[in-house]
Structures are given as structure tokens and as C-alpha cells.
Enzyme design. Structure first.
Site, short mmCIF file in Angstrom:
data_model
loop_
_atom_site.label_atom_id
_atom_site.label_comp_id
_atom_site.label_asym_id
_atom_site.label_seq_id
_atom_site.Cartn_x
_atom_site.Cartn_y
_atom_site.Cartn_z
N ASP A 122 0.78 -1.25 0.00
CA ASP A 122 0.00 0.00 0.00
C ASP A 122 0.81 1.30 0.00
O ASP A 122 1.79 1.43 0.76
CB ASP A 122 -0.86 0.10 1.27
CG ASP A 122 -1.57 -1.17 1.62
OD1 ASP A 122 -1.52 -2.13 0.84
OD2 ASP A 122 -2.18 -1.20 2.70
N GLU A 144 -10.42 -2.31 4.03
CA GLU A 144 -9.10 -1.80 4.36
C GLU A 144 -8.90 -0.41 3.74
O GLU A 144 -9.60 -0.03 2.80
CB GLU A 144 -8.01 -2.76 3.84
CG GLU A 144 -8.11 -4.16 4.44
CD GLU A 144 -6.98 -5.10 4.04
OE1 GLU A 144 -6.48 -5.82 4.91
OE2 GLU A 144 -6.58 -5.12 2.87
C1 FRU Z 1 -3.85 -3.64 2.74
C2 FRU Z 1 -3.25 -4.03 4.08
C3 FRU Z 1 -3.61 -3.05 5.16
C4 FRU Z 1 -2.51 -3.21 6.15
C5 FRU Z 1 -1.33 -3.48 5.25
C6 FRU Z 1 -0.33 -4.42 5.82
O1 FRU Z 1 -3.19 -4.15 1.65
O2 FRU Z 1 -3.66 -5.32 4.44
O3 FRU Z 1 -4.91 -3.24 5.70
O4 FRU Z 1 -2.35 -2.07 6.93
O5 FRU Z 1 -1.84 -4.02 4.05
O6 FRU Z 1 0.80 -4.50 4.99
#
Ligand code: FRU
Length: 533
Positions: free
Chosen positions: A35, A217
Site C-alpha cells: 500500500d 481496508e
Molecule cells: C492492505 C493491508 C492493510 C494493512 C497493510 C499491511 O493491503 O492489508 O490493511 O495495513 O496491508 O501490509
């Protein structure tokens, strides 16, 4: 989260893959990323922090990597900004510029940058097993960061409370910080407010609604004028979902509505399934409703999109992670793995919904328009190709070949006329066996991106796929802007009303690009190809 680690390949010294390294998309030099985090514009620089494994090419050891850019196309990677340690992984979050020094981390003259991130606490921590929100701050313009000693600042004693996006709210209820985060497994966005970024009060929650069959998310919430009218402002709530997106696996949906400083209320027109798709018993009705949800992208590879803070002139620019958790750890590149989408500038338009749904009661519902930010050095003269007012009937036009080291950008306005389909072949092989096909089918009014024969698809069973988006043309003209980089295709149709993003891994020799029409006569009103590097 553990399933991701289980799915990850054990790492043996990987062969270095430079062929697929993007020309104009950000990828880390030699590590894994997911992300985008902490997107902020400050002192002339766009900062892109990102979920990063500083020690490897698969998900793990989550820390915030860091890169900066002046034009959103060319990025410089910097040392890790916020590192994991034995007590916590550093999950996704955001950065604000604390202009009023509300946190006390900076001064009134030199405001601190404050990162609000999720601490994914590990067993040795007293908070082990929970996810809670923490702060780090920078007093040197974002280059180095210190964790706040009284972390975490907000806990719900939950194992899935994460991805805080913080913004400054100024409106009827005053001026304060607002945090939007998720209770991921409950499909809920949770909202909090604060005066100093350290102490937070619960405001409200939202969800489940629309797509709800995976974890929610990386939310975002921001205002945008409707049709450019500053007196008609709506709020957009982005909710990423994994799995359960329209093309399968990870994707981003959004809602349009109102936010009064305390609660987000969606417009009825942005609700395809007000209590969530899971509340619809009939499978056919459920999949029809999935298509009616508002999707940022109809492709397989655009996830965790969130927006920059502090971009001048009220511009709202998002970046997504160009990948899908279905196969992210297996992409055939090393030691770098994964890249970001292009930056995309957003606007809200009421003229857009016909292109997506065509359903009468929804026509006035504003939808997001996305335009890639491509302002950079001028297009290479050598790579520029133009064609106007030309007819295609069961024939093909050869476009310039893909050039190693550059992305190519195709702009087209085509009247499909009575053709049964109009096809772009991208990264095709000369024997015609390989290629990614972008087709418009006037009969079904769909735009399809088919990567089933795009090159290396065998690294994961879920990778080979064809994605379709409903696309009704205005005045019978198909308008496309297609950005093809070494391992990606991003399609912006009808001025950015419908977007499709897919990764591809073509063979080195597959560089041919063609446009063809079948079963009738299509007219090319405009066709231009240029390159960017
Ligand atoms: C989304 C996610 C988020 C988390 C991160 C962990 O892709 O699962 O919810 O903060 O990646 O790397």
C-alpha cells in the site's frame, strides 16, 4: 495477515529482473512494497511512503519505505522512514502537516509532519495481537522520523483496527482532526476526532454496505465539488476491499454522500446494497448488485488507493498499489516486487453514471472521474504517431512498437459504427500467439481487458484473466487513454469515467501494438501514440 506470510515463497537469492521494471511507475529498488502510505505534498515535494519489507521481496517485516517526486512520475527512493521492531510492524496510515502545532511535535513556524500509522503489535509487546493507532513525527520535512513515546494513541483492543487516514476538518462543527480507519473484519469504517492528534474521541461508524464479502481496508474521506461547482460539494468515502472486488480479489469501491464533521451519510444513489451484498440471498441479484457498486477500477490490479494531503488548489490526487493479494507475493520479478499505479487526479461528475450503469434513477448521482497525472517532460518526438479520420473494416493498423525503457501512451477516439468489436492488441508477439487485448464490444456495451495470453501468466492460477466494465458510449464515440508500461496496462475510458488496470508480463520480444475492427466499419477519429520515460 498470517496467510500472506504462509503464501509467501521462501526466499533464495532471486534472479534480478530488470525487464519488467516500470518506466513511469514507482517500484522500490530491490525490495517488496504494498500500500501507498502517508501521501503528502510538502515544500514542493510529493512524498510517497509505502508498505515495505526492507529485508526481502515478499510481504513481511512491514515498515514504511519512502520516495519523493516533483512530478508524480519520476521518484527518488530514500532510506526506510519508519521501521518495524521486535514489538510492532508498521502497517498503513497517513501523514498530516500539523500547521497549528496542535501536537506540540513542531513549532508554530516549523510545523511537524505527523504520521498516524497502525501498530500491528507482536507477542513481546504488552499489546501483542492487537492493532492500534500510533504516531511518529518528522521535523526535517519528512526525511527522518521519531516514534511518539506514548504510543499507541488509540486502541479498541481489536485485532483488526487499522489503516488510519487523518485529515483536518473545518466546517459547521469547528476545526479538528478526523480519523477514518477500519474494523476490517466487521466491514466497518470507524471515525474519530481529535484536537491534538494524541487523544481521540469516537464519532460514528459506517458499514457494512455494498461490497462486503472481504475485509475492508485503507479508507479515505474527502470533499470534492460536483461538476466543478464550489457551492455544491459532496464527500467521497473510499473503502478498499479484499477479497470481494468486482474483478475478483482486491479492489477499491467508493461511496458519495455527505459528511457533517461527525457522520458520513451516503447518497441513496450510491448504495447498490444498503445493508451489504451479503444481505442479498439470491446469487444472481447479488452479482448484479456487485456491478452496480461504485468501483474505482474494474481491473485486477488497483488496490489500497488513497489520496494526498496538502495538494495545492484543492486538487485531489490518489495513488493505488498496482497489485492484488490473490497473487501479489508471486509476481515474476525480483528482487523488486510490485509497483504503484500512476497518480490519478479525481473529480466528481453527474454526467458520468450513464457510462457505468445507464439506470434512470441513478443518472444524477455523481461519480468519480480519474485522470492520470502525466505532465512531465514532453512526449518523445520520435515515438509520436498520429492518425486521423481513417476507416477500419476487418483490417488492422500497426501502431509503434513498445520501446524498452519507455511507457507508451495511446489516445484514441473511435466510432465503432457497425463493427462487432474494436480491439487493441498490446505487447503482441509477431506470430500473433501472445498479446494483451483491450476490446470494446458495442453489442454488449462492454470494455474488456484480456490478459489470458499476455505472456507469463503461469506463476499463479488466479493470474490469467479477462476483466470487463460496462461502458455506454456518448454520441457513439469510444474515448480511450491507455498507458502501457513494462508490466502494466491502465485504461482510462470516456475521459476517466471507467478505469481498468491490469498487470502483464510479456515476453521480451512481444512489442507489437495494433488496432483492428471486426465485422463492420469503425472510424478512427483520432489516434495518437507517444512515449514517456
Ligand atoms: C492492505 C493491508 C492493510 C494493512 C497493510 C499491511 O493491503 O492489508 O490493511 O495495513 O496491508 O501490509
Amino acid at each position: 495477515m498470517s496467510s500472506r506470510l504462509d503464501a509467501a515463497r521462501p526466499e533464495t537469492a532471486p534472479a534480478v529482473t530488470t525487464r519488467f521494471r516500470p518506466a513511469i511507475h514507482f517500484a522500490a529498488r530491490d525490495t517488496w512494497l504494498n500500500d501507498p502510505n502517508g501521501l503528502v505534498f510538502h515544500n514542493g515535494l510529493y512524498h510517497l511512503f509505502f508498505q515495505n519489507n526492507p529485508y526481502g521481496s515478499v510481504w513481511g517485516n512491514m515498515s514504511w519505505g519512502h520516495a519523493t517526486s516533483r512530478d508524480l512520475l519520476h521518484w527518488t527512493e530514500h532510506p526506510v522512514a519508519i521501521a518495524c521492531d521486535e514489538t510492532e510492524d508498521i502497517f498503513s496510515g497517513s501523514v498530516v502537516v500539523d500547521h497549528g502545532n496542535t501536537s506540540g511535535f513542531g513549532t508554530a513556524d516549523e510545523p511537524a509532519l505527523v504520521a498516524i500509522y497502525t501498530s500491528a503489535f507482536k507477542a513481546p509487546s504488552e499489546h501483542g495481537g492487537t492493532q492500534a493507532q500510533s504516531l511518529a513525527y518528522s521535523t526535517d520535512g519528512g526525511m527522518t522520523w521519531r516514534k511518539y513515546t506514548a504510543n499507541p494513541v488509540l486502541t479498541r483492543n481489536s485485532a483488526n483496527f487499522r489503516d488510519p487516514k487523518v485529515f483536518r476538518y473545518e466546517g459547521g462543527q469547528g476545526a479538528f482532526w478526523v480519523m477514518v480507519a477500519v474494523e476490517a473484519q466487521q466491514q466497518k469504517v470507524v471515525l474519530y476526532r481529535s484536537d491534538d492528534l494524541k487523544s481521540w474521541d469516537f464519532l460514528s461508524d459506517f458499514g457494512p454496505a455494498n461490497a462486503d464479502s472481504g475485509e475492508w481496508e485503507c479508507p479515505d474521506l474527502f470533499p470534492l465539488p460536483v461538476d466543478g461547482d464550489p457551492d455544491t460539494v459532496k464527500w467521497v468515502l473510499i473503502v478498499n476491499i479484499n477479497p470481494g472486488a468486482v474483478a475478483g480479489g482486491s479492489g477499491g469501491q467508493y461511496f458519495v454522500g455527505q459528511f457533517n464533521g461527525a457522520r458520513f451519510v451516503p447518497d441513496a444513489g450510491s448504495l447498490a446494497a444498503p445493508a451489504g451484498l451479503s444481505s442479498i440471498a439470491d446469487a444472481g441479484a447479488r452479482s448484479a448488485a456487485l456491478q452496480q457498486c461504485l468501483w474505482l477500477d474494474w481491473g485486477r490490479d488497483c488496490y489500497a488507493s488513497v489520496s494526498f494531503s496538502e495538494v495545492p488548489d484543492g486538487r485531489r490526487i490518489i495513488i493505488g498499489w498496482m497489485n492484488n493479494w490473490d497473487y501479489a507475493n508471486e509476481l515474476p520479478t525480483a528482487p523488486w516486487r510490485s509497483s504503484m499505479t500512476l497518480a490519478r487526479e479525481l473529480s466528481l461528475s453527474t454526467a458520468g453514471r450513464t457510462a457505468v450503469a445507464g439506470s434512470a434513477p441513478l443518472l444524477q448521482q455523481p461519480v468519480l472521474i480519474q485522470q492520470p497525472v502525466l505532465a512531465g517532460p514532453p512526449a518523445e518526438a520520435m515515438g509520436t504517431f498520429e492518425l486521423r479520420d481513417s476507416e477500419l473494416r476487418d483490417s488492422a493498423v500497426r501502431l509503434p512498437d513498445a520501446v524498452p525503457g519507455s511507457a507508451h501512451i495511446i489516445e484514441a477516439e473511435i466510432r465503432p459504427g457497425n463493427a462487432g468489436r474494436v480491439d487493441f492488441l498490446l505487447h503482441g508477439s509477431s506470430d500473433g500467439r501472445e498479446g494483451t487485448v483491450l476490446s470494446y464490444h458495442p453489442g454488449s456495451a462492454t470494455l474488456t481487458l484480456d490478459r489470458r495470453h499476455s505472456g507469463d501468466t503461469g506463476f499463479h492460477t488466479k493470474f490469467a484473466s479477462a476483466e470487463s466494465a460496462p461502458l455506454v458510449l456518448e454520441d457513439g464515440i469510444l474515448k480511450l487513454l491507455v498507458v502501457v508500461d513494462h508490466c502494466s496496462v491502465e485504461v482510462f475510458a470516456q475521459g476517466g469515467r471507467v478505469v481498468l488496470t491490469d498487470l502483464i508480463f510479456p515476453e521480451a520480444g512481444s512489442r507489437e501494438n495494433r488496432l483492428s475492427a471486426e465485422g463492420g466499419t469503425a472510424t478512427i477519429l483520432k489516434l495518437a501514440v507517444s512515449t514517456r520515460s
